[in-house]
Design a protein around this motif. Structure first.
Motif, PDB file in Angstrom:
ATOM      1  N   VAL A   8       8.581   7.271  -0.024  1.00 56.15           N
ATOM      2  CA  VAL A   8       8.110   5.885   0.082  1.00 56.15           C
ATOM      3  C   VAL A   8       6.700   5.755  -0.482  1.00 56.15           C
ATOM      4  CG1 VAL A   8       7.545   4.009   1.664  1.00 56.15           C
ATOM      5  CG2 VAL A   8       9.565   5.408   2.086  1.00 56.15           C
TER       6      VAL A   8
ATOM      7  N   SER B  75       6.573   6.045  -4.257  1.00 54.04           N
ATOM      8  CA  SER B  75       7.198   4.923  -4.964  1.00 54.04           C
ATOM      9  C   SER B  75       6.189   3.813  -5.240  1.00 54.04           C
ATOM     10  CB  SER B  75       8.375   4.373  -4.150  1.00 54.04           C
ATOM     11  OG  SER B  75       7.932   3.641  -3.025  1.00 54.04           O
TER      12      SER B  75
ATOM     13  N   ALA C   2       9.420   5.170   7.438  1.00 56.02           N
ATOM     14  CA  ALA C   2       9.499   4.571   6.101  1.00 56.02           C
ATOM     15  C   ALA C   2       8.823   3.209   6.086  1.00 56.02           C
ATOM     16  CB  ALA C   2      10.957   4.444   5.672  1.00 56.02           C
ATOM     17  N   SER C   3       9.057   2.420   7.130  1.00 60.24           N
ATOM     18  CA  SER C   3       8.443   1.098   7.218  1.00 60.24           C
ATOM     19  C   SER C   3       6.927   1.207   7.304  1.00 60.24           C
ATOM     20  CB  SER C   3       8.990   0.358   8.440  1.00 60.24           C
ATOM     21  OG  SER C   3       8.416  -0.920   8.559  1.00 60.24           O
TER      22      SER C   3
ATOM     23  N   ARG D 243       5.466   2.259   3.943  1.00 57.73           N
ATOM     24  CA  ARG D 243       5.416   1.128   3.014  1.00 57.73           C
ATOM     25  C   ARG D 243       4.255   0.205   3.357  1.00 57.73           C
ATOM     26  NH1 ARG D 243      10.851  -2.147   2.137  1.00 57.73           N
ATOM     27  NH2 ARG D 243      10.556  -2.635   4.340  1.00 57.73           N
TER      28      ARG D 243
ATOM     29  N   ARG E  62      14.605   0.308  -6.435  1.00 61.78           N
ATOM     30  CA  ARG E  62      14.812   0.627  -5.027  1.00 61.78           C
ATOM     31  C   ARG E  62      15.130   2.111  -4.898  1.00 61.78           C
ATOM     32  NH1 ARG E  62      12.453  -2.455  -2.243  1.00 61.78           N
ATOM     33  NH2 ARG E  62      13.810  -2.150  -0.425  1.00 61.78           N
ATOM     34  N   THR E  63      14.278   2.839  -4.151  1.00 56.53           N
ATOM     35  CA  THR E  63      14.546   4.251  -3.918  1.00 56.53           C
ATOM     36  C   THR E  63      15.599   4.377  -2.827  1.00 56.53           C
ATOM     37  OG1 THR E  63      12.759   4.338  -2.310  1.00 56.53           O
ATOM     38  CG2 THR E  63      12.206   4.906  -4.592  1.00 56.53           C
TER      39      THR E  63
ATOM     40  N   GLU F  92      15.639   5.850   0.094  1.00 58.44           N
ATOM     41  CA  GLU F  92      15.223   5.602   1.465  1.00 58.44           C
ATOM     42  C   GLU F  92      14.855   4.144   1.693  1.00 58.44           C
ATOM     43  OE1 GLU F  92      11.687   5.134  -0.422  1.00 58.44           O
ATOM     44  OE2 GLU F  92      13.073   6.809  -0.674  1.00 58.44           O
ATOM     45  N   GLU F  93      14.389   3.434   0.627  1.00 63.17           N
ATOM     46  CA  GLU F  93      14.099   2.010   0.787  1.00 63.17           C
ATOM     47  C   GLU F  93      15.387   1.227   0.986  1.00 63.17           C
ATOM     48  OE1 GLU F  93      10.033   1.019  -1.601  1.00 63.17           O
ATOM     49  OE2 GLU F  93      11.762   1.556  -2.818  1.00 63.17           O
TER      50      GLU F  93
END
Length: 212
Positions: free
Chosen positions: A56, A59, A96-97, A100, A129-130, A132-133
């Motif tokens: 994340v 990215s 992940a959130s 980001r 978009r990866t 995990e996203e």
């Protein structure tokens, strides 16, 4: 608190990790063990979920220094909130959130500090978009859908008077209190207090079921 940096390898298609270091089903149990003070569980979480955090962060195309700072911040926030995460099995989504959010905060600060008239110069966030996203988005969508389902389930358990009033007030465009009074036979001065009581009742039902 500093945690071991993960290698900057590309994130593969596994749900959370490279090489299956930790399975999604194990995450909830590991989080609970880490809350209980088990160092081995914390180490397993860091080693297993670090590739997700790195993916994340990278990215967003941060510099190496900024990327490492964000990485450390994410794990620090995770440690701070470890005992308060409602769905421990979704710790990967939480990380992940947060990654980001922290990455975007760094980019926002860079835009403020860098003298340029070209907004494209600092557009460093990848449009692709990866994996995990995409995972994060799907889990957030599923969680939101579940919250809405529970909300309407509890709404239907309210009394007829509350359901009628709240439905009318949710109309688009919203009606005036005079129109609500004429439609439901409720005194204008009683609409506001009744609305508040109904909303408190709904919130209490949701709180009791842990739906908020």
């Amino acid at each position: 608190m500093r945690v071991k940096a993960a290698p900057s390898a590309a994130y593969d298609d596994l749900p959370y990790t490279r090489g299956g270091a930790v399975d999604r089903a194990e995450v909830g149990a590991l989080v609970q063990s880490a809350v209980d003070g088990e160092a081995a569980a914390w180490k397993a979480l860091v080693e297993g979920l670090s590739p997700l955090v790195w993916s994340v962060v990278r990215s967003h195309r941060l510099s190496d220094a900024d990327a490492h700072e964000v990485y450390q911040t994410v794990w620090f926030r995770f440690a701070q909130h470890l005992g308060r995460i409602r769905e421990p099995e979704k710790a990967g989504s939480w990380l992940a959130s947060t990654a980001r959010h922290e990455s975007l905060k760094v980019l926002k600060n860079l835009r403020r500090l860098t003298p340029t008239d070209d907004p494209q110069l600092l557009d460093r966030v990848s449009e692709d978009r990866t994996p995990e996203e995409s995972l994060l988005d799907s889990e957030e969508a599923a969680a939101q859908s579940e919250r809405v389902r529970r909300l309407w389930q509890e709404f239907e358990e309210l009394g007829d008077r509350c359901r009628q009033l709240l439905r009318v007030l949710m109309s688009t465009p919203p009606p005036s209190y005079q129109e609500v009074s004429a439609a439901l036979g409720i005194a204008v001065g009683s609409i506001g207090p009744l609305r508040q009581r109904c909303l408190r009742r709904l919130r209490a039902r949701l709180d009791a079921r842990g739906a908020l």
